[in-house]
Each structure stands twice: as structure tokens, then as C-alpha cells.
Design a protein around this motif. Sequence first.
Motif, PDB file in Angstrom:
ATOM      1  N   ASP A 120       0.800  -1.215   0.000  1.00 19.02           N
ATOM      2  CA  ASP A 120       0.000   0.000   0.000  1.00 19.02           C
ATOM      3  C   ASP A 120       0.834   1.267   0.000  1.00 19.02           C
ATOM      4  O   ASP A 120       0.329   2.333  -0.332  1.00 19.02           O
ATOM      5  N   ASP A 121       2.090   1.181   0.404  1.00 18.66           N
ATOM      6  CA  ASP A 121       2.944   2.366   0.490  1.00 18.66           C
ATOM      7  C   ASP A 121       3.824   2.421  -0.765  1.00 18.66           C
ATOM      8  O   ASP A 121       4.777   1.647  -0.909  1.00 18.66           O
ATOM      9  N   PRO A 122       3.565   3.345  -1.700  1.00 21.87           N
ATOM     10  CA  PRO A 122       4.356   3.418  -2.936  1.00 21.87           C
ATOM     11  C   PRO A 122       5.809   3.813  -2.690  1.00 21.87           C
ATOM     12  O   PRO A 122       6.685   3.436  -3.468  1.00 21.87           O
ATOM     13  N   PHE A 123       6.075   4.575  -1.606  1.00 19.31           N
ATOM     14  CA  PHE A 123       7.454   4.957  -1.302  1.00 19.31           C
ATOM     15  C   PHE A 123       8.259   3.735  -0.842  1.00 19.31           C
ATOM     16  O   PHE A 123       9.422   3.565  -1.218  1.00 19.31           O
ATOM     17  N   TYR A 124       7.629   2.888  -0.027  1.00 15.96           N
ATOM     18  CA  TYR A 124       8.288   1.645   0.396  1.00 15.96           C
ATOM     19  C   TYR A 124       8.538   0.757  -0.820  1.00 15.96           C
ATOM     20  O   TYR A 124       9.614   0.184  -0.978  1.00 15.96           O
ATOM     21  N   PHE A 125       7.537   0.671  -1.687  1.00 11.74           N
ATOM     22  CA  PHE A 125       7.690  -0.127  -2.907  1.00 11.74           C
ATOM     23  C   PHE A 125       8.866   0.369  -3.737  1.00 11.74           C
ATOM     24  O   PHE A 125       9.699  -0.411  -4.190  1.00 11.74           O
ATOM     25  N   SER A 126       8.960   1.680  -3.937  1.00 14.65           N
ATOM     26  CA  SER A 126      10.038   2.239  -4.755  1.00 14.65           C
ATOM     27  C   SER A 126      11.398   1.973  -4.131  1.00 14.65           C
ATOM     28  O   SER A 126      12.374   1.665  -4.826  1.00 14.65           O
ATOM     29  N   ARG A 127      11.470   2.079  -2.795  1.00 16.25           N
ATOM     30  CA  ARG A 127      12.738   1.850  -2.122  1.00 16.25           C
ATOM     31  C   ARG A 127      13.180   0.395  -2.252  1.00 16.25           C
ATOM     32  O   ARG A 127      14.337   0.106  -2.579  1.00 16.25           O
ATOM     33  N   VAL A 128      12.251  -0.521  -2.004  1.00 17.73           N
ATOM     34  CA  VAL A 128      12.581  -1.944  -2.110  1.00 17.73           C
ATOM     35  C   VAL A 128      12.932  -2.303  -3.553  1.00 17.73           C
ATOM     36  O   VAL A 128      13.883  -3.050  -3.818  1.00 17.73           O
ATOM     37  N   PHE A 129      12.182  -1.754  -4.498  1.00 16.04           N
ATOM     38  CA  PHE A 129      12.448  -2.030  -5.904  1.00 16.04           C
ATOM     39  C   PHE A 129      13.850  -1.577  -6.278  1.00 16.04           C
ATOM     40  O   PHE A 129      14.596  -2.308  -6.940  1.00 16.04           O
ATOM     41  N   HIS A 130      14.232  -0.389  -5.841  1.00 10.44           N
ATOM     42  CA  HIS A 130      15.560   0.147  -6.160  1.00 10.44           C
ATOM     43  C   HIS A 130      16.656  -0.704  -5.528  1.00 10.44           C
ATOM     44  O   HIS A 130      17.703  -0.963  -6.144  1.00 10.44           O
ATOM     45  N   GLU A 131      16.424  -1.169  -4.280  1.00 11.97           N
ATOM     46  CA  GLU A 131      17.416  -2.004  -3.599  1.00 11.97           C
ATOM     47  C   GLU A 131      17.637  -3.313  -4.364  1.00 11.97           C
ATOM     48  O   GLU A 131      18.765  -3.809  -4.443  1.00 11.97           O
ATOM     49  N   ARG A 132      16.581  -3.859  -4.935  1.00 12.06           N
ATOM     50  CA  ARG A 132      16.676  -5.156  -5.603  1.00 12.06           C
ATOM     51  C   ARG A 132      17.147  -5.037  -7.051  1.00 12.06           C
ATOM     52  O   ARG A 132      17.889  -5.880  -7.535  1.00 12.06           O
ATOM     53  N   GLU A 133      16.688  -3.986  -7.743  1.00 17.19           N
ATOM     54  CA  GLU A 133      16.920  -3.890  -9.179  1.00 17.19           C
ATOM     55  C   GLU A 133      18.000  -2.889  -9.561  1.00 17.19           C
ATOM     56  O   GLU A 133      18.443  -2.863 -10.712  1.00 17.19           O
ATOM     57  N   GLY A 134      18.395  -2.027  -8.605  1.00  9.98           N
ATOM     58  CA  GLY A 134      19.421  -1.025  -8.900  1.00  9.98           C
ATOM     59  C   GLY A 134      18.909   0.146  -9.699  1.00  9.98           C
ATOM     60  O   GLY A 134      19.699   0.933 -10.244  1.00  9.98           O
ATOM     61  N   CYS A 135      17.605   0.272  -9.781  1.00  7.90           N
ATOM     62  CA  CYS A 135      16.999   1.412 -10.468  1.00  7.90           C
ATOM     63  C   CYS A 135      15.605   1.627  -9.909  1.00  7.90           C
ATOM     64  O   CYS A 135      15.045   0.731  -9.256  1.00  7.90           O
ATOM     65  N   SER A 136      15.037   2.774 -10.162  1.00 10.07           N
ATOM     66  CA  SER A 136      13.685   3.049  -9.692  1.00 10.07           C
ATOM     67  C   SER A 136      12.671   2.378 -10.609  1.00 10.07           C
ATOM     68  O   SER A 136      13.007   1.996 -11.742  1.00 10.07           O
ATOM     69  N   PRO A 137      11.407   2.242 -10.160  1.00 11.76           N
ATOM     70  CA  PRO A 137      10.383   1.689 -11.050  1.00 11.76           C
ATOM     71  C   PRO A 137      10.243   2.472 -12.355  1.00 11.76           C
ATOM     72  O   PRO A 137      10.074   1.877 -13.422  1.00 11.76           O
ATOM     73  N   ARG A 138      10.329   3.797 -12.300  1.00 14.59           N
ATOM     74  CA  ARG A 138      10.227   4.612 -13.517  1.00 14.59           C
ATOM     75  C   ARG A 138      11.395   4.338 -14.464  1.00 14.59           C
ATOM     76  O   ARG A 138      11.207   4.240 -15.684  1.00 14.59           O
ATOM     77  N   GLU A 139      12.595   4.224 -13.891  1.00 10.92           N
ATOM     78  CA  GLU A 139      13.760   3.935 -14.727  1.00 10.92           C
ATOM     79  C   GLU A 139      13.640   2.557 -15.365  1.00 10.92           C
ATOM     80  O   GLU A 139      14.015   2.362 -16.527  1.00 10.92           O
ATOM     81  N   PHE A 140      13.122   1.593 -14.611  1.00  8.84           N
ATOM     82  CA  PHE A 140      12.925   0.254 -15.164  1.00  8.84           C
ATOM     83  C   PHE A 140      11.944   0.312 -16.328  1.00  8.84           C
ATOM     84  O   PHE A 140      12.177  -0.297 -17.382  1.00  8.84           O
ATOM     85  N   ARG A 141      10.837   1.056 -16.151  1.00 12.06           N
ATOM     86  CA  ARG A 141       9.839   1.167 -17.223  1.00 12.06           C
ATOM     87  C   ARG A 141      10.446   1.797 -18.470  1.00 12.06           C
ATOM     88  O   ARG A 141      10.149   1.385 -19.595  1.00 12.06           O
ATOM     89  N   ALA A 142      11.344   2.778 -18.250  1.00 15.74           N
ATOM     90  CA  ALA A 142      11.972   3.447 -19.407  1.00 15.74           C
ATOM     91  C   ALA A 142      12.887   2.486 -20.154  1.00 15.74           C
ATOM     92  O   ALA A 142      13.065   2.600 -21.376  1.00 15.74           O
ATOM     93  N   ARG A 143      13.490   1.547 -19.462  1.00 11.08           N
ATOM     94  CA  ARG A 143      14.380   0.596 -20.110  1.00 11.08           C
ATOM     95  C   ARG A 143      13.620  -0.420 -20.957  1.00 11.08           C
ATOM     96  O   ARG A 143      14.150  -0.977 -21.919  1.00 11.08           O
ATOM     97  N   TYR A 144      12.392  -0.700 -20.551  1.00  9.37           N
ATOM     98  CA  TYR A 144      11.607  -1.716 -21.241  1.00  9.37           C
ATOM     99  C   TYR A 144      10.273  -1.127 -21.705  1.00  9.37           C
ATOM    100  O   TYR A 144       9.216  -1.429 -21.167  1.00  9.37           O
ATOM    101  N   PRO A 145      10.330  -0.252 -22.694  1.00  9.94           N
ATOM    102  CA  PRO A 145       9.088   0.382 -23.171  1.00  9.94           C
ATOM    103  C   PRO A 145       8.151  -0.646 -23.785  1.00  9.94           C
ATOM    104  O   PRO A 145       8.574  -1.667 -24.343  1.00  9.94           O
ATOM    105  N   ARG A 146       6.871  -0.380 -23.665  1.00 12.77           N
ATOM    106  CA  ARG A 146       5.872  -1.308 -24.202  1.00 12.77           C
ATOM    107  C   ARG A 146       5.970  -1.348 -25.718  1.00 12.77           C
ATOM    108  O   ARG A 146       6.221  -0.352 -26.386  1.00 12.77           O
ATOM    109  N   VAL A 147       5.770  -2.541 -26.242  1.00 10.42           N
ATOM    110  CA  VAL A 147       5.756  -2.714 -27.701  1.00 10.42           C
ATOM    111  C   VAL A 147       4.333  -2.492 -28.204  1.00 10.42           C
ATOM    112  O   VAL A 147       3.416  -3.137 -27.737  1.00 10.42           O
TER     113      VAL A 147
END
Length: 274
Positions: A247-274
Motif C-alpha cells: 500500500d505504500d508506494p514509497f516503500y515499494f520504490s525503495r525496495v524495488f531500487h534495492e533489488r533492481e538497482g533502479c527506480s520503477p520509472r527507470e525500469f519502465r523506461a528501459r523496457y518500453p511497451r511494444v
Amino acid sequence: MRDTEAIYRTPLTAAGGLAVTGSGRQHARRAVTDRKLPSFAVVLVERGQGWLETAASGRMSLTGPALFWLFPNRVHSYGPDEGGWDERWALFEGSFTRDFVRLRIVAERHPVVALHHLDEVVRLFGKLHADLLDDTNLGQASAALMLHRIVISAARQASRAADRRRERLDMAEIVETLRRRAMQPLDLAAFAAEHGMSPATLRRRFTLETGLPPKAFQLRARMDHAKQLLATTDEKIETVAAMIGLDDPFYFSRVFHEREGCSPREFRARYPRV
């Protein structure tokens, strides 16, 4: 093991329960084909590979250490691969064999037993062989006792192997259940009780199966689903967080960055929808 040894004995008239009528060992290089024996036999393969074929079990591959049972008046064939194998064997008969079959500790349809404690079985075969060499009433009685212990040892090892297989199947089902429920809150105590074990036991067995404890496994499944949503939808970051149970988007973003080395927005930019 190079020398071939074989002993044959006529059973005692009074030894109706169980009697050993032969014992031997050899480094076998040739196959036994289409043979029948008048008595039961057990063959121990200490090392090497080969095969066994009977009408009841079909053709089976065999890798030592293992043993297999042969039934009286049943056609059987077996033999080692090109390198040969080291084997010990014993012939036996008597009324106790009916109990072995009835209790399914010697099974014609499942004659091969993979061994996890070879030393114990080798010791019993060695003692059985020495007892037959003794060639006394006491020696024959002791050989019968050793054969009985071989039967029990093999049955116990087969049972433990079956238990381990069942445990692995059970854990596979538990892992899949948690995977399906990964987006839901996890009450570990309730989840463990649902599967008939304590939280500590569930955590230990789950970690052995997957390499991760349950909550870490759940978080990984959530993050994997989040990546799928980020790459395939236009949902907002806070919506993606809610969809994976955070429910907490800030917690989600922090955990995502810790695991993936990038923010959710940066991840989305790397893999644009076809």
C-alpha cells in the motif's frame, strides 16, 4: 573385488523359517540371461552400473550402490555395463519369505533398492558369507539372521527414500501455493498450520527447497510481478504497488531500487511497451 567366491549349503531340516542356501561375490562382466532360480536371491551391486529385467518390473537401469531381489521360478536377466560391477549375492528360502512378500518389504514389482548406507549392508553380507563358511548348525542359523537383517536394512532404506520423495513433492505443492498467493498478506504461522507444521519447520524446509525463506520468496514474486506490470501496462507507480500488495508506494520504490538497482520509472523506461 576380483576373485570369484561361491558357497552353497543344504539347509537344515529344522530350519523352516529362513535358510541361506548360497552366498558369493565377484567382479561381474557378463550378463545373466533368461534364468530361473528355485529360491529367492538378493544381489548387492556395490559399485558399477547395469540393468535388471523381469516380467513384473520390466527393464530397469541400475546404479550401485543398490540391491535387487529375485523371486523363485521367475525368469530374470541382469548384467553390468561394459565396465562391469562388483556384486555380492545370497540365495535363501523358507516360510519367512511369505511374510516378506505379504508385508511388501520384498516387492516383485519394485525389486531395486537404492542404498544410502552401503557400509551397513556390506558388513551384513560379509558376516553372512563368513557364517556359511563356518559350516555348522550355528553358522547356518547366524547366516539366516544376517539375511533377515539385510531384508530389514533394505526395507528401511527404501522407506526413508520414499519419505524424502514425498517430502519433496509436498514442498513443491507448498511453494506453488505461496507463489499463487504472493500478492496476498502472509501470516506465516497460519500458513504453516495449514500445512501441518510449525513456522520454524516450514521456514527450514521452504528454504532448503527454494534457497529463500517464505517472506523473501514472496517479496521476490511480488517484485517480479511488478516488473511485468511496469513493462506491459501504463498503470501508475502507486497503482502497481497496490496491485502487488504494497500500500505504500514509497516503500515499494525503495525496495524495488534495492533489488533492481533502479527506480520503477527507470525500469519502465528501459523496457518500453511494444
